[in-house]
Design an enzyme around this catalytic site. Structure first.
Site, short mmCIF file in Angstrom:
data_model
loop_
_atom_site.label_atom_id
_atom_site.label_comp_id
_atom_site.label_asym_id
_atom_site.label_seq_id
_atom_site.Cartn_x
_atom_site.Cartn_y
_atom_site.Cartn_z
N LYS A 20 39.93 8.08 62.90
CA LYS A 20 38.86 7.58 62.03
C LYS A 20 37.94 6.71 62.86
CE LYS A 20 37.73 7.56 57.57
NZ LYS A 20 38.01 8.57 56.54
P1 NAD Z 1 29.44 7.92 49.71
O1 NAD Z 1 28.80 7.03 50.70
O2 NAD Z 1 28.83 9.26 49.46
O3 NAD Z 1 29.56 7.17 48.30
C1 NAD Z 1 30.18 5.94 48.14
C2 NAD Z 1 29.97 5.47 46.71
O4 NAD Z 1 30.64 4.22 46.53
C3 NAD Z 1 28.50 5.22 46.36
O5 NAD Z 1 28.29 5.57 45.01
C4 NAD Z 1 28.37 3.71 46.54
O6 NAD Z 1 27.31 3.16 45.77
C5 NAD Z 1 29.72 3.26 46.03
N1 NAD Z 1 30.12 1.94 46.53
C6 NAD Z 1 29.96 1.41 47.75
N2 NAD Z 1 30.45 0.15 47.80
C7 NAD Z 1 30.96 -0.09 46.58
C8 NAD Z 1 31.61 -1.19 45.98
N3 NAD Z 1 31.83 -2.30 46.70
N4 NAD Z 1 32.01 -1.08 44.69
C9 NAD Z 1 31.79 0.06 44.01
N5 NAD Z 1 31.18 1.13 44.51
C10 NAD Z 1 30.76 1.05 45.76
O7 NAD Z 1 30.96 8.05 50.18
P2 NAD Z 1 31.99 9.18 49.79
O8 NAD Z 1 31.97 10.21 50.86
O9 NAD Z 1 31.80 9.60 48.37
O10 NAD Z 1 33.36 8.39 49.96
C11 NAD Z 1 33.94 7.62 48.91
C12 NAD Z 1 35.40 7.37 49.22
O11 NAD Z 1 36.07 8.62 49.36
C13 NAD Z 1 35.68 6.60 50.52
O12 NAD Z 1 36.81 5.81 50.36
C14 NAD Z 1 35.97 7.72 51.50
O13 NAD Z 1 36.75 7.26 52.60
C15 NAD Z 1 36.73 8.66 50.61
N6 NAD Z 1 36.78 10.05 51.10
C16 NAD Z 1 35.61 10.74 51.33
C17 NAD Z 1 35.71 12.07 51.75
C18 NAD Z 1 34.49 12.92 51.95
O14 NAD Z 1 34.65 14.13 52.20
N7 NAD Z 1 33.29 12.40 51.84
C19 NAD Z 1 36.96 12.65 51.96
C20 NAD Z 1 38.11 11.90 51.70
C21 NAD Z 1 37.98 10.61 51.25
#
Ligand code: NAD
Length: 439
Positions: free
Chosen positions: A109
């Site tokens: 990561k």
């Molecule tokens: P993203 O950047 O597309 O979206 C993040 C979302 O979280 C946004 O809506 C943002 O406004 C919100 N956010 C940010 N800080 C916040 C807070 N303090 N409180 C509440 N909401 C908040 O990111 P993503 O890709 O959707 O990832 C979200 C989670 O999923 C992360 O933990 C990431 O590690 C995990 N994840 C993502 C993927 C992927 O394929 N993108 C895969 C596995 C896990």
């Protein structure tokens, strides 16, 4: 370090989960010790010239946790809170996740400690290309394969692939197959070697897992849901749930959220449209059913309150460490589907387990993303192009199989789904170590 800090330290939390499962299966101490330390920890710093002409020093990490089962694999995030302990935890969770969904990758990561929302597009691109150059000696399709995560997307992955390709060409790497060069990152745009279905994959995988759980528990729809986070993961999952008999009662992003005041949840298409237009969910108080109630107030729910709503299913889909020892006793949902990585602290996990709440762990619930990243990598390595139908069919097969394997261990050993997941991962890692590392 104070006791409270220790409890909330993400890497300490990840080790607690690992140790708990290791005890159950008498996992060898020496292997546990190896898995408790990342194999390589890369720290990078580089100057970024801002549009104003000023120089800003950018700091970041790539943690390569373990590669017994294949190249390191895991996302890159851009966020002001990125720190070494967080990235180490995220890398360890990637090792576990890649074992659970049975893809031939290890765990890694990375991230930059920056708020990309304060950068112009030009600054963002320059920063990304510099990050790619810093990482270039340590990444590659058969060495370490990054992907998108919080605040990074297909455009950013395209810049990294392009920069990496340029560097290899400058260094005389022309003989390497162009498709294989592209396999240095996944989550690219489709026109640049990305896979159909990658963007929706994490949300879709979570949806398949939740459907399995609902069937297993014999629950009747409609089921009510609250989702924290409306980015890539939260928005795609919300849409699938909305179309398949779940009622989305509340939804938020970084600035807070909104709650449906009627029994029928939100129309997610309208929420998406509003978020696109206004930028923040909290500005979207006048959408779907919410607008029908004159008492509605603008941005009426905080990111803390959303966790405690009386819904059937709670879905943290934003940042880690949001469910803590303090708020866990107030959680009313019967099921938590962890779509964010590491949303529950070790202390909170104990409380939820005692309260009989079923927690589907991150490493299982959100494994759809890396599963389709694997399909993308495979397509690049073999010069293939899969249809969306093929991607989604194989995604479903893989996540459902992972769920069934975890559930079987949960029932046999009478442990939580998280511990069952770690037990399965440790068993497979031991096998990899014995076969590959120590023949
Ligand atoms: P993203 O950047 O597309 O979206 C993040 C979302 O979280 C946004 O809506 C943002 O406004 C919100 N956010 C940010 N800080 C916040 C807070 N303090 N409180 C509440 N909401 C908040 O990111 P993503 O890709 O959707 O990832 C979200 C989670 O999923 C992360 O933990 C990431 O590690 C995990 N994840 C993502 C993927 C992927 O394929 N993108 C895969 C596995 C896990």
């Amino acid at each position: 370090m104070t006791e409270e800090h220790m409890n909330n330290d993400p890497f300490e939390g990840a080790l607690t989960q690992l140790n708990k499962a290791a005890k159950i299966i008498d996992f060898p101490d020496e292997l546990l010790q190896i898995l408790s330390t990342p194999q390589r920890q890369i720290e990078v710093s580089f100057p970024l010239k801002m549009d104003s002409g000023k120089i800003q020093l950018i700091h970041g990490y790539r943690i390569q946790h373990n590669n017994w089962r294949g190249p390191y694999k895991g996302g890159l995030r851009y966020h002001p809170d990125v720190n070494k302990s967080e990235v180490k935890a995220l890398a360890l969770w990637m090792t576990i996740k890649n074992v659970i969904c049975d893809v031939p990758f290890g765990g890694g990561k990375g991230g930059l400690e920056i708020d990309p929302k304060n950068l112009s597009k030009k600054e963002l691109e320059e920063m990304t290309r510099q990050f790619a150059r810093s990482l270039a000696p340590n990444i590659g399709s058969e060495l370490d394969v990054p992907a998108p995560d919080v605040n990074t997307n297909s455009l950013i992955m395209d810049w990294i692939a392009d920069e990496y390709e340029k560097l290899r060409i400058e260094n005389g790497g022309l003989k390497i197959d162009a498709n294989k060069l592209k396999a240095v990152v996944t989550g690219k745009s489709i026109k640049n070697g990305g896979s159909e279905g990658r963007e929706e994959a994490t949300g879709m995988g979570g949806f398949f897992v939740l459907e399995e759980l609902v069937n297993k528990m014999g629950l009747k729809k409609p089921l009510t849901v609250a989702i924290q986070g409306f980015g890539n993961v939260g928005s795609h999952l919300a849409k699938l749930l909305c179309d398949n008999g779940f009622e989305i009662m509340a939804i938020s992003d970084s600035r807070g959220g909104v709650r449906s005041r009627t029994e029928k949840g939100f129309n997610i298409d309208l929420v998406k449209k509003c978020k696109l237009e206004k930028g923040f969910i909290s500005e979207c108080y006048c959408i779907g059913s919410v607008c029908d109630n004159p008492d509605d107030v603008k941005g009426d729910i905080s990111n803390e309150t959303i966790l405690k709503l009386p819904v059937d299913i709670l879905i943290p889909a934003a940042m880690e460490g949001v469910i803590t020892g303090e708020n866990a006793p107030d959680i009313k949902a019967n099921i938590i589907l962890e779509m964010a990585n590491g949303p529950t602290t070790a202390e909170a996990d104990e409380i939820l387990e005692k309260n009989g709440i079923i927690v589907v762990p991150d490493v299982l619930a959100n494994s759809g993303g890396v599963t389709v990243s694997y399909f993308e990598w495979l397509q690049n390595m073999n010069g293939e192009k899969w249809s969306l139908e093929k991607v989604n069919t194989q995604l479903k097969e893989k996540v459902v199989k992972a769920f069934e394997e975890v559930w079987k261990i949960k029932e046999e050993k009478k442990v939580s789904p998280r511990t069952a997941t770690y037990v399965l991962a440790l068993q497979r890692l031991k096998e990899a170590y014995t076969k590959v590392v120590q023949p």
